[in-house]
Structure formats: C-alpha cells, structure tokens
Design a protein around this motif. Structure first.
Motif, PDB file in Angstrom:
ATOM      1  N   GLN A   2       0.814  -1.198   0.000  1.00 13.21           N
ATOM      2  CA  GLN A   2       0.000   0.000   0.000  1.00 13.21           C
ATOM      3  C   GLN A   2       0.853   1.255   0.000  1.00 13.21           C
ATOM      4  O   GLN A   2       1.869   1.333   0.686  1.00 13.21           O
ATOM      5  CB  GLN A   2      -0.894  -0.010   1.256  1.00 13.21           C
ATOM      6  CG  GLN A   2      -1.973   1.038   1.234  1.00 13.21           C
ATOM      7  CD  GLN A   2      -2.995   0.822   2.333  1.00 13.21           C
ATOM      8  OE1 GLN A   2      -2.740   0.069   3.263  1.00 13.21           O
ATOM      9  NE2 GLN A   2      -4.135   1.467   2.225  1.00 13.21           N
ATOM     10  N   LYS A   3       0.417   2.225  -0.768  1.00  7.69           N
ATOM     11  CA  LYS A   3       1.087   3.534  -0.727  1.00  7.69           C
ATOM     12  C   LYS A   3       0.819   4.161   0.637  1.00  7.69           C
ATOM     13  O   LYS A   3      -0.225   3.931   1.245  1.00  7.69           O
ATOM     14  CB  LYS A   3       0.599   4.435  -1.845  1.00  7.69           C
ATOM     15  CG  LYS A   3      -0.750   5.067  -1.600  1.00  7.69           C
ATOM     16  CD  LYS A   3      -1.156   5.987  -2.716  1.00  7.69           C
ATOM     17  CE  LYS A   3      -2.544   6.549  -2.497  1.00  7.69           C
ATOM     18  NZ  LYS A   3      -2.593   7.683  -1.555  1.00  7.69           N
ATOM     19  N   SER A   4       1.740   4.995   1.062  1.00 15.57           N
ATOM     20  CA  SER A   4       1.599   5.597   2.372  1.00 15.57           C
ATOM     21  C   SER A   4       1.137   7.037   2.271  1.00 15.57           C
ATOM     22  O   SER A   4       0.198   7.457   2.916  1.00 15.57           O
ATOM     23  CB  SER A   4       2.950   5.539   3.087  1.00 15.57           C
ATOM     24  OG  SER A   4       2.956   6.439   4.162  1.00 15.57           O
ATOM     25  N   GLN A   5       1.792   7.823   1.449  1.00 14.95           N
ATOM     26  CA  GLN A   5       1.419   9.225   1.357  1.00 14.95           C
ATOM     27  C   GLN A   5       0.037   9.351   0.731  1.00 14.95           C
ATOM     28  O   GLN A   5      -0.370   8.501  -0.047  1.00 14.95           O
ATOM     29  CB  GLN A   5       2.435   9.987   0.503  1.00 14.95           C
ATOM     30  CG  GLN A   5       3.792  10.105   1.152  1.00 14.95           C
ATOM     31  CD  GLN A   5       3.748  10.932   2.426  1.00 14.95           C
ATOM     32  OE1 GLN A   5       2.851  11.748   2.591  1.00 14.95           O
ATOM     33  NE2 GLN A   5       4.677  10.700   3.324  1.00 14.95           N
ATOM     34  N   PRO A   6      -0.663  10.448   1.042  1.00 12.93           N
ATOM     35  CA  PRO A   6      -1.953  10.650   0.385  1.00 12.93           C
ATOM     36  C   PRO A   6      -1.773  10.962  -1.108  1.00 12.93           C
ATOM     37  O   PRO A   6      -2.739  10.996  -1.853  1.00 12.93           O
ATOM     38  CB  PRO A   6      -2.539  11.853   1.131  1.00 12.93           C
ATOM     39  CG  PRO A   6      -1.379  12.543   1.754  1.00 12.93           C
ATOM     40  CD  PRO A   6      -0.361  11.495   2.019  1.00 12.93           C
ATOM     41  N   ASP A  30      -3.873   2.076  -5.303  1.00 12.43           N
ATOM     42  CA  ASP A  30      -3.316   2.268  -3.965  1.00 12.43           C
ATOM     43  C   ASP A  30      -2.514   1.071  -3.473  1.00 12.43           C
ATOM     44  O   ASP A  30      -1.776   1.177  -2.508  1.00 12.43           O
ATOM     45  CB  ASP A  30      -4.446   2.543  -2.958  1.00 12.43           C
ATOM     46  CG  ASP A  30      -4.979   3.961  -3.067  1.00 12.43           C
ATOM     47  OD1 ASP A  30      -4.455   4.723  -3.915  1.00 12.43           O
ATOM     48  OD2 ASP A  30      -5.909   4.315  -2.332  1.00 12.43           O
ATOM     49  N   GLY A  81     -11.349  -8.810   7.696  1.00  9.24           N
ATOM     50  CA  GLY A  81     -10.590  -7.631   8.093  1.00  9.24           C
ATOM     51  C   GLY A  81     -10.516  -6.590   6.979  1.00  9.24           C
ATOM     52  O   GLY A  81     -11.532  -6.196   6.411  1.00  9.24           O
ATOM     53  N   TYR A  82      -9.303  -6.177   6.647  1.00  5.25           N
ATOM     54  CA  TYR A  82      -9.111  -5.105   5.658  1.00  5.25           C
ATOM     55  C   TYR A  82      -9.666  -5.527   4.298  1.00  5.25           C
ATOM     56  O   TYR A  82     -10.220  -4.705   3.548  1.00  5.25           O
ATOM     57  CB  TYR A  82      -7.620  -4.779   5.559  1.00  5.25           C
ATOM     58  CG  TYR A  82      -7.312  -3.460   4.912  1.00  5.25           C
ATOM     59  CD1 TYR A  82      -8.184  -2.382   5.001  1.00  5.25           C
ATOM     60  CD2 TYR A  82      -6.123  -3.269   4.200  1.00  5.25           C
ATOM     61  CE1 TYR A  82      -7.885  -1.159   4.402  1.00  5.25           C
ATOM     62  CE2 TYR A  82      -5.817  -2.052   3.616  1.00  5.25           C
ATOM     63  CZ  TYR A  82      -6.705  -0.998   3.710  1.00  5.25           C
ATOM     64  OH  TYR A  82      -6.412   0.200   3.116  1.00  5.25           O
ATOM     65  N   ALA A 108     -12.211  -3.520   1.670  1.00  8.53           N
ATOM     66  CA  ALA A 108     -11.833  -3.224   0.295  1.00  8.53           C
ATOM     67  C   ALA A 108     -12.717  -3.941  -0.714  1.00  8.53           C
ATOM     68  O   ALA A 108     -12.452  -3.913  -1.913  1.00  8.53           O
ATOM     69  CB  ALA A 108     -10.367  -3.596   0.073  1.00  8.53           C
ATOM     70  N   TYR A 130       4.629   0.783   1.442  1.00  5.20           N
ATOM     71  CA  TYR A 130       5.109  -0.217   2.385  1.00  5.20           C
ATOM     72  C   TYR A 130       4.413  -1.548   2.143  1.00  5.20           C
ATOM     73  O   TYR A 130       3.298  -1.590   1.616  1.00  5.20           O
ATOM     74  CB  TYR A 130       4.810   0.208   3.834  1.00  5.20           C
ATOM     75  CG  TYR A 130       5.590   1.415   4.272  1.00  5.20           C
ATOM     76  CD1 TYR A 130       6.866   1.270   4.819  1.00  5.20           C
ATOM     77  CD2 TYR A 130       5.055   2.695   4.139  1.00  5.20           C
ATOM     78  CE1 TYR A 130       7.596   2.391   5.226  1.00  5.20           C
ATOM     79  CE2 TYR A 130       5.784   3.813   4.537  1.00  5.20           C
ATOM     80  CZ  TYR A 130       7.056   3.650   5.085  1.00  5.20           C
ATOM     81  OH  TYR A 130       7.768   4.745   5.470  1.00  5.20           O
ATOM     82  N   THR A 178       3.011  -4.469   4.559  1.00  4.40           N
ATOM     83  CA  THR A 178       2.750  -4.765   5.956  1.00  4.40           C
ATOM     84  C   THR A 178       2.226  -6.199   6.082  1.00  4.40           C
ATOM     85  O   THR A 178       1.668  -6.762   5.140  1.00  4.40           O
ATOM     86  CB  THR A 178       1.689  -3.821   6.554  1.00  4.40           C
ATOM     87  OG1 THR A 178       0.493  -3.916   5.779  1.00  4.40           O
ATOM     88  CG2 THR A 178       2.170  -2.376   6.554  1.00  4.40           C
ATOM     89  N   GLY A 186      -0.699  -5.749   9.664  1.00  6.22           N
ATOM     90  CA  GLY A 186      -0.687  -4.376  10.162  1.00  6.22           C
ATOM     91  C   GLY A 186       0.668  -3.880  10.642  1.00  6.22           C
ATOM     92  O   GLY A 186       0.816  -2.706  10.965  1.00  6.22           O
ATOM     93  N   ASP A 187       1.675  -4.759  10.690  1.00  9.93           N
ATOM     94  CA  ASP A 187       3.043  -4.330  11.032  1.00  9.93           C
ATOM     95  C   ASP A 187       3.831  -4.084   9.756  1.00  9.93           C
ATOM     96  O   ASP A 187       3.736  -4.858   8.803  1.00  9.93           O
ATOM     97  CB  ASP A 187       3.766  -5.433  11.825  1.00  9.93           C
ATOM     98  CG  ASP A 187       3.286  -5.526  13.255  1.00  9.93           C
ATOM     99  OD1 ASP A 187       2.817  -4.500  13.786  1.00  9.93           O
ATOM    100  OD2 ASP A 187       3.367  -6.627  13.823  1.00  9.93           O
ATOM    101  N   ILE A 188       4.648  -3.033   9.744  1.00 13.40           N
ATOM    102  CA  ILE A 188       5.479  -2.781   8.570  1.00 13.40           C
ATOM    103  C   ILE A 188       6.546  -3.865   8.448  1.00 13.40           C
ATOM    104  O   ILE A 188       7.292  -4.136   9.394  1.00 13.40           O
ATOM    105  CB  ILE A 188       6.140  -1.390   8.658  1.00 13.40           C
ATOM    106  CG1 ILE A 188       5.055  -0.307   8.517  1.00 13.40           C
ATOM    107  CG2 ILE A 188       7.201  -1.219   7.568  1.00 13.40           C
ATOM    108  CD1 ILE A 188       5.564   1.112   8.674  1.00 13.40           C
TER     109      ILE A 188
END
Lengths: 274, 274, 274, 274
Positions: free
Chosen positions: B133-137, B158, B170-171, B175, B223, B225, B228-230
């Motif tokens: 997943q991209k991090s920045q908006p 994304d 979950g996620y 999505a 990142y 993950t 949920g952990d990088i």
C-alpha cells in the motif's frame, strides 16, 4: 479409443459433422460410438462404454453434457465452434489437433467441482451453478440460507446463486462475485439483488450441507435452475439442499496455467487500457 | 500444562493480571511460564517450552503473536478484553472457563492458513493479510501481480491485499472482498482502489507463488505490511513473493459452527432490519 | 485575445514551448501574457488580465490550475501532451486547431462544479475531489459525516472522498463510486475502505454543508487533500466543512455529447469484448 | 379541503376505514370525495377536483397512485399501515395528526422527479423506476443504451434499471446503485447482472433522451415495468425512450432533513455495530 460426439444443433448439423469432423477422427482410429444433439437421450450402455465425451459447441453445450459426464464419470473434451470459451480445450480449427491429442494420450484433464442439488426427491448435478431465482418481473423471494442448521442470512430479493469455482466466471460474476480458480474445492454463495446492505458473497466448504428455504414468493413464479436448465418450480415453503458433489467432472484443458490469460482474453480481466 | 501469557498493555497491566488472572490459572494448576506485553522479545527456549500461548487483548493482540505461534507451532488461546472478536475464543468474563477448558483438554483448535511473504531476503508470516500500500496521500503505485510467471493483472492504484480466509473479515472486507470460511485453504487477492474497471477480487490456490512487482511508486512512500506491522519499505523495481504457509496456525475456538453467528454479531452480516 | 500558458515541466520545457507552441499562437495574434510552470506563483494583475488559461500537460496539470481559475473566473483550455485526458479539449497535435478555435471564438465551455473545503480557517477549492485519508499504512480513521447537522454515517476506515461530477472518473471511481455526468450539479460521498457493510456511495445536493469530524486517528498521520495536493494535516478532533462552490470552473470542451465516447476510450467503459 | 382516499385492500378494508379513519377526517372538516382501492379506475372529474390524494398503505400503495398524481398534479399524502416507509409522511397512529396538518396547511411537500417511458406508442410515468428485465430464469437480454444517439454501453445480461432519486433506495439499491438524495434532479442507470466487468452505475441529466434498444432476447420473455407494474412485453428489436418528466410528483414529508435518519431506520444505512 471410443468417443461419443455431442453437438449443438444451432451451430452445426449432422451432415456437416459427417463431412468435416467424422473423417478426421476416423483417420486417427478414434471410434465414434454415437453422434447426437446435446440434450438428447442416450442408452446407458453406450454412455458407459465411451472413453470420452467430445462436445462440439460453446460453453453452454458443455454444460448440457456435464451432468451425464458426472454420473458416468466420463471426461469431457470441448471443441468450440464459436469464440473460445471457458470450458473448451480446442477451437474449431483445432479438430485435427484434438484427435491427435486424444489418440496420443496427450490431453490433460482438470478435476472440476460439481454441485449437487436436491429438491422434492429430485436430484441434479451442475458444473457451473444452481440458481434460485424469481421468474416474473414482479415481486420478490423471501429466502433463508442455512449451513448445517446455522442461519447464514435471510433476505427479500431476486434469489441466490450457488456457484462452483468453474461457474465463478458465469452468472456469479455478473452478480458481483469474485473469480475463483477452477482447481479449488469451494462453493460460492452470491445473493441476487438482496434488498439489504449487509450481505456479501461468501465462500464456504463443499462438504457442508447448504439448506435454502423458500419462505415466501411474493407474486409470480420462481424456479431453481442447474447450469441454466429448469430443475423445479418453486413454491412458498419449499426447501432445497445443495452441496459439493463427491465425484469431480473431468474437463480437458490445453493449459491450466493459462487461466489468467483466458480471463484476459475472454473478459478483458486485468487488461490495461492506456 | 504450561502457558505463556501475552497481554495488550493498552487494555490491561501486569498488576491487574497478577491480581485477577494469575490466581485463576494457578487454581487450575496451569503453570504460567512468563507474562509479557505482546510484541516484546522472548527467549527461544521459553517460547518453545510452553503448551499454549494465551493472549489477553483483542484481535490485534492475537495478530501480534501469530507469527511467533506459527514459527514455534504453538496453539493460540485468545481472551478478549473488549468486545468479542473474530480471533478470540473467550470473552473477559470467561477467564475461569478458559482455565478449566485448558486443563480438561476441552478446547477445540482450528487450523488457520497463514501467509508467507518474502522480500529482499526478509521473511514474514501473517495470519490475516500481507498488504502492499502507498503511504502518502499523494500518488499511486503501479504494480503487477503474477502467479507462477503468468500475469494476473497490472494496474495503477493504492496497492493490493493478499488475504487468508481468516483475514477475509478484516481489511479485505473493507476493500470489497468476499467473506471466506476460515477453515478453507485458499488465498484471496483484492486490489486497493485500482484505476481500472476490469479488476475483481480473485481466489487462488495456496501452493502457487504469487509474485508482486512494484513497477513504479509515483511519489511518496509505499510499504508492505503483515497483519498491520510494517515488514519493508517499498521502492520502484522491488519484487515480493507471497504464498500459503505450510504450517497452520492453531487457534482455539469455542464453536466453529458458529462462524455465521459471529459474523452476524460482529458485523451485522445478514442481520435483518424490519 | 490574451492568454497565460501553464505547463507541466515534467512533460515539456520552456525552450520547446518557445520553439513549437509560441509561434503558433503568435501566428493567430493570440497574446501570451506569461509562460509558467503549473504551480508557480503568479502576480494577481496578470492572472486577472488574461482571457483564458491555456494548460499544457495532462489532467493533473489542469487540476493544479483549477483553483486559480475558479478564483479568477477564467476558463481553462487544456492541451494534452500525453494521452487524451478527461479534462483536456485538445491533443498535442491539435495546437494549431486550439489557436484557431480560440481566436475564432469557436470553443464551447462547460461549467464544472467545484468543491470548497474549509479547515482551521484555511480554504481550498477543488475541481475533482477533497479526500480525507490516513497516510501511514497503519491504523484507521474514525470519522463522522454530517449534512446540515444530521448524521449520515460514522465509521472506522481509511477515509472518505467528497467528489464533484468531474472527479467521478478519478479516485472516486477507483473507490467504487458511480460515474456522474460532468454537467450535473451534485456532490458524491464515497467511503474509503470502511470497516462496515452498510455504507454505500451517496449523492447529495451541493448547497448543503457537509461536515466531516475526525473523531480519532488511531496511529500515524492523516491528511485532507484537494485534487491531490495536501491542504492540511489532520488530527483527532478536527472538523472540516465541504460544499459546492458557487462559482463554476469553465472548461473548454470539443464536444460534450461525446462524454460516453470518452469514457469508452479512456476507461474501456461499456466497451464490448467478444 | 377535499381529498380522495386510496387504500391497499390487503392491509385495510372499507368497513374499517369508515369506522376508524372517516370520522377523524370528518372531525377536521376534510371532505372525502371518494374512498377506493389503489389501482381502481376513477372518473376524471373526481380525480381533478381533489386537493390531495391520501394513501393508506405502504410504499407500494403510494407507487400505484404515483402516475395518476403526476398526471393530475395532485400532492400525495401517505399514511403507512405497516412499518414506516420511504414514501409515507405519517405512520398509522398519526391519522389525527395527518388530518390536523392537512387542514392547517402545515404539510411540507417535496417535489420528486418522475420518469417517463415511451414504448410502442404507450406512455407511462413512474416515481421510482422503469425496469427492463428478462422474465424467465433462462437466457439473457442483449440491450444497448444510448443517450442522445451516443452509445453508453451494450451488454448481455438480465436488463437495466432507470431509476429516479426516489427509486434509489428501491430495486436500484439491491442492484448495487448509490443512494441519491430525493431532492435531486438526476436519473440513474444501473445494469442488471451484466456479463461484463466494465459497466458501472451512471448518473445522467434528466432532460436528455435515454434510448434503450432491445437487440436480442435469447429465450423466454422480457418485460418493461414501471414502479413494479408491467408496462409492456418486450421482443427483440423493440426500442424504448426514457427521460425525466417535466411535472414533479408532490409528496408530503414530515421532515426532509431527516432523510439520513430514515435511511438509518429503514436500511440500517451507516448504523454502527459495536
């Protein structure tokens, strides 16, 4: 090697088969036990004595042979007379290649999960899907889905699809279901136009019994179909049981690794437009 | 019977554990080898000598223990300190029942598929999902997914989720993915905001290698993950391999048949409003 | 006729513009007041004295000029240097046609709804969308959307998109929103990965205030962006107001009736594969 | 003040109306010109001489009166005999309040977009939706949608819904459409089970003609319905024209600001489960 040749009469006729296809199979010493229109009746001893069921037509024609192939445990070899389908190993210009691959045992067969449906003492086996659906443009069905006696959901809507992985690129896809690799042994349940926000497609094990209770049909008719054929007319209060069939349907494939190439070619799945 | 007690320090502290939970386990002659905050380091010999990993917290706390449990092949017994979660067998008022069930061998364990991810020589095992997943908006990722060297799709978006059946609530669900019964052995791929109309969630076998190539990261960071952990920061040109782990994660369950009841209770899945 | 020429410096440089584009406009007696990189500052008197803002670049470059065009009420004429975009009237081989159409008043302009966002005393106007989104791959946002003080929904997820009809083919589409004809005056709200089953895209009037309350940001950062530019970093407890701008953005179009042709060409929307 | 009282005979009968409802209206000097079952014929002069059409029933009963109300431009005041619906201003225990609000001119009316459909010289006006749909469980429709002679899409599937904002919480929602605030003047097109990946709901202006061409009906029947009533049976080669009606349907509302509260109450839209 003995085969039965099934054909879609809307796409080819007996005369043309005898002229163009019969000689090719004969050349390779493949014995054609019978040539008949898909959907016609067939004596049991002939159905059982063939090594393969060769199907001339599209995906729909293969589906019409699927139940018989499941019962008699005969592999299906599809030759597509139109555009390449999901269920056909060969295109119409590959008839010679088909005959050669048959006689040389070069075909690879994939085991496809079939789905059993029981209703009012009647049984049906489908390769793609069992669909409960209202028929009239009016009204809705109120139905409940249970798995091993636990309620999954109940809703007012147009019906529900119980799909095999093979069927996931058919009606299931149109109704918003995910695509499932055909080698997998899972069953997919997809609601048809539920008047509810909180129901999603679910993927469940094949061994558990899925019970579908038709609580009310508001007006008009509803039917349960198997691979697009009507199995039974539904009435309020009826109940069906659906589960994965123990015996797989063997389907000839040219290359199972090419499943995603096929998705791209047939549905433009994942194709990039730029 | 020997256990290690992991806890979520945001929900409970050591002092309270010693007062309220420790005596219960002691009463049933369950030996607590160690009490430690989930995520803290643990000596290997202790990690290996326990019979069970008991986790005090929510789903997130269980996920933080999942990889260690997978490596050491220890069953997880979750006790939820908040609302009942998907991964916890017991609620906070069932601590005595948990202890009794442990000592009487009354627990049932379900084998959950875990997912392996390899990137730049680093390995990670996740119970729920591996997410690219991209991090920045700002910006998008251009990525390509291949299975055994066949392209599934490539798109600008994304990112992508690789989810286990356990992670399907979950996620993956957020999505747009289907719900998958946790007993199944399949992997789900869900695109994250693809700028394309022709990509859908797909369900694939666990044995095949899924290769994800990060073609371009337009701007900012991205990142990968695990639960949920990088795991790793991504850069253009990087590649990951993901597949189903051979060793299952054993998760204590009160009643696996109640999966749909749990869905109804936690997500209002299929609940009827009238 | 006076224009300002904005360009995307990643696609074209000043030298090339002077060689290839400047002479064409000069030939048609179009006065270029200023040539500058999109995003650079511009003196107010020059910004106001132009008749048109001509933009050399893609959709992204038009978006960077959109707010200035809204404030100064200047029509935008986009010339695409790459593939034809949604916001460009001309392709790169139509520069002469563009100049001719400008001087002959042959251009048609469509009024596009812009969206205002206010946060902490800061204002921003976007042509495509205002996006509230978490930045880090970890954590979620807990946000609430209200319209005129009535709660629409609140959820845990990645954020929410507030899109104009023009933006409906952008990020909104990736997140599952419908396509909205750009001539319409409505606002679309699309949740980003809500961990809930009962939230859908909604279309609301432009005159009502949409209030978005950032209840909690679980971990990491979150931002509000306008057309992809960061407007403000978000913190728990912050609130935004979004609504339709009174002043429309005028966008040159070759043919508004061709919107569906454009959708087919750019996104393969509705294209038939057989 | 003069009203006509329409009722759903499955929910209430004439006798009960005369006993429980008639006296209430009489008490407030509201003249009941006629009491009749929704769907019955009505002399034009009576239909025209009423000030309001008061409807006793659910949403379905209001829909059955909608076309007549549109033609005669009479406001509808719905009194729900079951659960509160989307189209009813009053619940069954608010009959006295309804009478009081009518006589005191305290009612607020919202103008709802209606949709016209023309086929084979026949015209129909619907408040919720015009639906083109196959009837038999077998086969598909091959249809094409054009707007002002530009192709939007063509596909094989179950049909297409043309919905008003009022209809966006009905069948349109079941088929995956967004929710549209009922005060808006837009039309929504939602494909029904298209066998294609690249078709999404679209929102279009009301003034443009939407042409739907029935290219082929593979087998069985297909119908066009308006608010759930059959308008016409469809055959291959037929064409329909649909657009927004000029005259709005006036619908009594207790509080238009409460639309999202209504969505939460009726559909659990946005309701939080934790």
């Amino acid at each position: 090697m003995k085969i039965i040749l099934f054909f879609n009469p809307f796409k080819i006729d007996l005369e043309r088969i005898k002229k163009t296809i019969y000689p090719v199979f004969k050349k390779y010493n493949i014995q054609i036990l019978k040539i008949l229109s898909a959907g016609s009746g067939l004596k049991e001893d002939i159905a059982e004595s063939a090594d393969y069921y060769v199907v001339l037509g599209g995906d729909g024609t293969v589906l019409r042979i699927a139940e018989m192939a499941a019962i008699n445990q005969k592999p299906i070899i599809g030759i597509n007379l139109g555009n390449l389908g999901f269920l056909n190993a060969f295109s119409q210009d590959q008839i010679e290649k088909a005959a050669r691959d048959i006689i040389n045992n070069k075909l690879r067969f994939s085991d496809r999960l079939a789905i059993n449906c029981s209703i009012s003492g009647k049984k049906y086996t489908a390769l793609n899907d069992i669909v409960i659906q209202k028929s009239q443009p009016l009204g809705t069905i109120d139905l409940e889905v249970k798995i091993e006696n636990h309620t999954v959901y109940s809703f007012l809507g147009d019906g529900v699809i119980v799909s095999s992985p093979t069927g996931s690129t058919g009606y299931s896809l149109s109704a918003g279901g995910p695509i499932i690799h055909p080698s997998l042994e899972v069953i997919e349940l997809i609601p048809l136009a539920p008047h509810a926000l909180n129901i999603r497609p679910i993927i469940v094990p094949t061994k558990k019994n899925i019970n579908i209770n038709i609580k009310t049909i508001a007006s008009g008719f509803a039917y349960v179909t198997g691979d697009g054929d009507i199995i039974h007319r539904l009435e309020s209060g009826m109940a069906l049981t659906v589960n994965g069939a123990e015996k797989k349907i063997k389907l000839a494939e040219q290359c199972d690794d090419d499943y995603f190439t096929l998705l791209n070619s047939k549905l433009a799945f994942g194709r990039r437009f730029e």
